[in-house]
Each structure stands twice: as structure tokens, then as C-alpha cells.
Design a protein around this motif. Sequence first.
Motif, mmCIF file in Angstrom:
data_model
loop_
_atom_site.group_PDB
_atom_site.id
_atom_site.type_symbol
_atom_site.label_atom_id
_atom_site.label_comp_id
_atom_site.label_asym_id
_atom_site.label_seq_id
_atom_site.Cartn_x
_atom_site.Cartn_y
_atom_site.Cartn_z
ATOM 1 N N GLY A 21 0.796 -1.088 -0.005
ATOM 2 C CA GLY A 21 -0.046 0.025 -0.071
ATOM 3 C C GLY A 21 0.836 1.260 -0.052
ATOM 4 N N ARG A 22 0.088 2.253 -0.190
ATOM 5 C CA ARG A 22 0.993 3.583 -0.316
ATOM 6 C C ARG A 22 1.138 4.100 0.921
ATOM 7 N N ARG A 23 2.441 4.755 1.357
ATOM 8 C CA ARG A 23 3.017 5.090 2.495
ATOM 9 C C ARG A 23 2.953 6.922 2.555
ATOM 10 N N SER A 24 2.710 7.132 3.680
ATOM 11 C CA SER A 24 2.652 8.751 3.690
ATOM 12 C C SER A 24 4.084 9.219 3.374
ATOM 13 N N GLY A 25 3.910 10.358 2.611
ATOM 14 C CA GLY A 25 5.182 10.994 2.014
ATOM 15 C C GLY A 25 6.142 11.764 2.611
ATOM 16 N N ALA A 26 7.222 12.215 2.444
ATOM 17 C CA ALA A 26 8.153 13.002 3.064
ATOM 18 C C ALA A 26 7.582 14.614 3.303
ATOM 19 N N PRO A 27 8.192 15.196 4.239
ATOM 20 C CA PRO A 27 7.593 16.326 4.485
ATOM 21 C C PRO A 27 8.113 17.483 3.485
ATOM 22 N N GLN A 28 7.520 18.657 3.274
ATOM 23 C CA GLN A 28 8.095 19.472 2.209
ATOM 24 C C GLN A 28 9.264 20.298 2.751
ATOM 25 N N LEU A 29 10.132 20.466 1.530
ATOM 26 C CA LEU A 29 11.101 21.016 1.991
ATOM 27 C C LEU A 29 11.168 22.517 1.699
ATOM 28 N N THR A 30 10.513 23.330 2.581
ATOM 29 C CA THR A 30 10.166 24.594 2.351
ATOM 30 C C THR A 30 11.308 25.636 2.802
ATOM 31 N N ASN A 31 12.329 25.436 3.496
ATOM 32 C CA ASN A 31 13.313 26.126 3.725
ATOM 33 C C ASN A 31 14.071 26.395 2.429
ATOM 34 N N ILE A 52 18.260 16.704 6.205
ATOM 35 C CA ILE A 52 17.754 17.396 5.324
ATOM 36 C C ILE A 52 16.084 17.513 5.691
ATOM 37 N N TYR A 53 15.561 16.650 6.053
ATOM 38 C CA TYR A 53 14.146 16.649 6.452
ATOM 39 C C TYR A 53 13.903 17.366 7.817
ATOM 40 N N ASP A 54 14.777 16.970 8.653
ATOM 41 C CA ASP A 54 14.475 17.565 9.984
ATOM 42 C C ASP A 54 14.578 19.353 9.766
ATOM 43 N N ARG A 55 15.561 19.539 8.988
ATOM 44 C CA ARG A 55 15.841 21.141 8.783
ATOM 45 C C ARG A 55 14.776 21.764 7.674
ATOM 46 N N LYS A 56 14.161 20.458 6.770
ATOM 47 C CA LYS A 56 13.048 21.021 5.734
ATOM 48 C C LYS A 56 13.885 22.011 4.864
ATOM 49 N N ALA A 57 15.237 21.701 4.498
ATOM 50 C CA ALA A 57 16.030 22.264 3.581
ATOM 51 C C ALA A 57 16.659 21.387 2.645
ATOM 52 N N ALA A 58 16.394 21.718 1.236
ATOM 53 C CA ALA A 58 16.930 20.788 0.136
ATOM 54 C C ALA A 58 18.264 20.929 0.082
ATOM 55 N N PRO A 59 18.999 19.931 -0.439
ATOM 56 C CA PRO A 59 20.400 20.169 -0.663
ATOM 57 C C PRO A 59 20.721 21.022 -2.060
#
Length: 322
Positions: A21-31, A52-59
Motif C-alpha cells: 500500500g501507499r505510505r505517507s510521503g516526506a515532509p515538504q522542503l520549504t526552507n 535534510i528533512y529535519d531542517r526542511k532544507a533541500a540540498p
Amino acid sequence: MSHSLSPLNRPCNTAVSSAAGRRSGAPQLTNPALDYSYDGSFEGMLTVLFQIYDRKAAPNTIQPVGAVQGGLFVMPVEIDTDETAAARVWEGLLRYMDAEARTRLFHTFLSEQPDRELLIFRYADLAMRAGRDISENYADDNVRRVQRLAQQMYREKHRMEAFVRFEKTQDGLFHSTIDPDFDVLPLIAPHFTKRYADQRWLIFDKRRRYGLYYDLTRTDIVEFETSAPQRSTAVSATVLDEREPLFKLLWQSYFDHVNIPERKNMKLHRRHMPLRYWRYLSEKQPREQRFEPIRNKRPVQPGGPVISSGESVSGADEAGKG
């Protein structure tokens, strides 16, 4: 740079991936995006994914500390390796992909491609946002590259398992030097540990300056530090077992006698055994003894059996006595 024989040295937990089944996705990287640096280990790379996901900042970039190339206004965020966070990411990936697909990410890391870190991030991020396994989504360039690198790693692993040649030292250690295109030592460790469990051995990667050492109980990673680069990593003849030249001669003789000159096909030979491996193969070294074919057979007589030279002599003696 640290090395590990397997990701986090933990067994693969496939139970998590059994749920469909489908899982919940990753948080949005808004920073705002950041430049990340880490210690060069796979555990460090997994820690970067966690941050990366804790800071919500893409690399923008992910680079080992010793290879960071920044600009005038670029200040990379150095991420300290956290094995707990790395284990959490490693196990969490099984929510979005099966164990085989997750292993391909480890192989991608060992491939040492210049952008391997960003490739791993993009693949993992795509899988998490899809909420399911994406290993067969070949329309995506990241999926195709990960699959292709995994195939290249498999071929290099298979060749190393076939082409490693050991030399025995006076203290009973079997030593071999290799120079693979990729960092395959963590992948070949289980094969040699199982196959040569009754002898001490060391496989040294000349290019990466580290090796595998088996002491009859376990296989460990050993690293060599030298103040100056060495031109050769060959074992000195003074520390080799006195019978080692004989072993080399016997191996070359065996190789020569199983060869069939009439079926010689160098193009096919080089395809299965590339030239870059030859300098480490005993059978490809200059011959110290000229090859002579075995002469223990007489030509087949028309309508008669094949008679060995020994039988011919004894038969002639008996005939003379009669």
C-alpha cells in the motif's frame, strides 16, 4: 573516510517492507536550500538525509569534508555522523522500497560517482513522495542511473571474486593486491570470508589505501597510512614463502595446459578478462620456464587404440623377451 562492510553493520529487516500500500510521503522542503558536508561514510550520508528533512532544507550540494568545493558566499553545513539517526533512515527506507532496491542505494554510494550523494537523495525523495517502490519507474533518469550503477557494481564484484590471486608470506598470511574501478571490498567480503575460512588473508585495495583482513574468526577493515605515496604495493620477495615461486609456476603450467590453441579468441578473452586485471594475475605474468606440451601420448594408429608412451615401451620389452 570510514568504511563499513555492510550498511550500519545491521541485518536487513525485510519485515517492514512486507506491508503493501501507499505510505505517507516526506515532509515538504520549504526552507532555503543548503550545502551539506559529511565525513564521507555511508552512515554519514544517511545522517545527512535525516538532517535534510529535519531542517526542511533541500540540498544544493552534498560533499565529503575533504572534497568540499564552495564559492565565496558558500558556507557548507557540516553534519556530524549520528548512527542512531542513520539507522532510523536506513530502516525507514523499507517503508517505500524493498530490500533489494534499498541495497542498490548502498551500491550507488560505493560507485564513487561525483554526484552520488545527490543521486541517492533524489532517488530516496522520489520514492518517499510517491509513497511506494519506484525501482521499475525507468522513465525517471535517477532510477535508470541507480539501476545502471548497480549493474556495474555487480559486474566488478563478480570479476574481483574471480580474479583475486593470493601470495603466501612466510608467516602464513595470504596477500592480494587489487585496483578495482569501484569500491567493491565491502561487497566481496562475504564471499572470501566463506570460501577461505581456514586461512588468514589480506586483500588490499591499492587505489583506496585500505583492505580486508581475515584472522580465522572475523573479517575487519584495515587502513594503511603512509607519509609518502608508494609506487608499488607488491609484497617483497624477502617476506614471501619460499614455495611461492613454485606455486606461481604450477599455476602458469596449469593455465598453459588447459589452453586450446586452436580455439584461441583474444577478443572474447579480453571481454571476459579485461586487460586492466592482467597485472595482478599469476597466469598473465612473464614465464620463467618455457612452455612445453605434455608428450605422454602416441598418435592414434588407424583402427587401433591410443597407447601411452609407457605402455609402448613395456610392450616392446615384452616382445624382445619373447
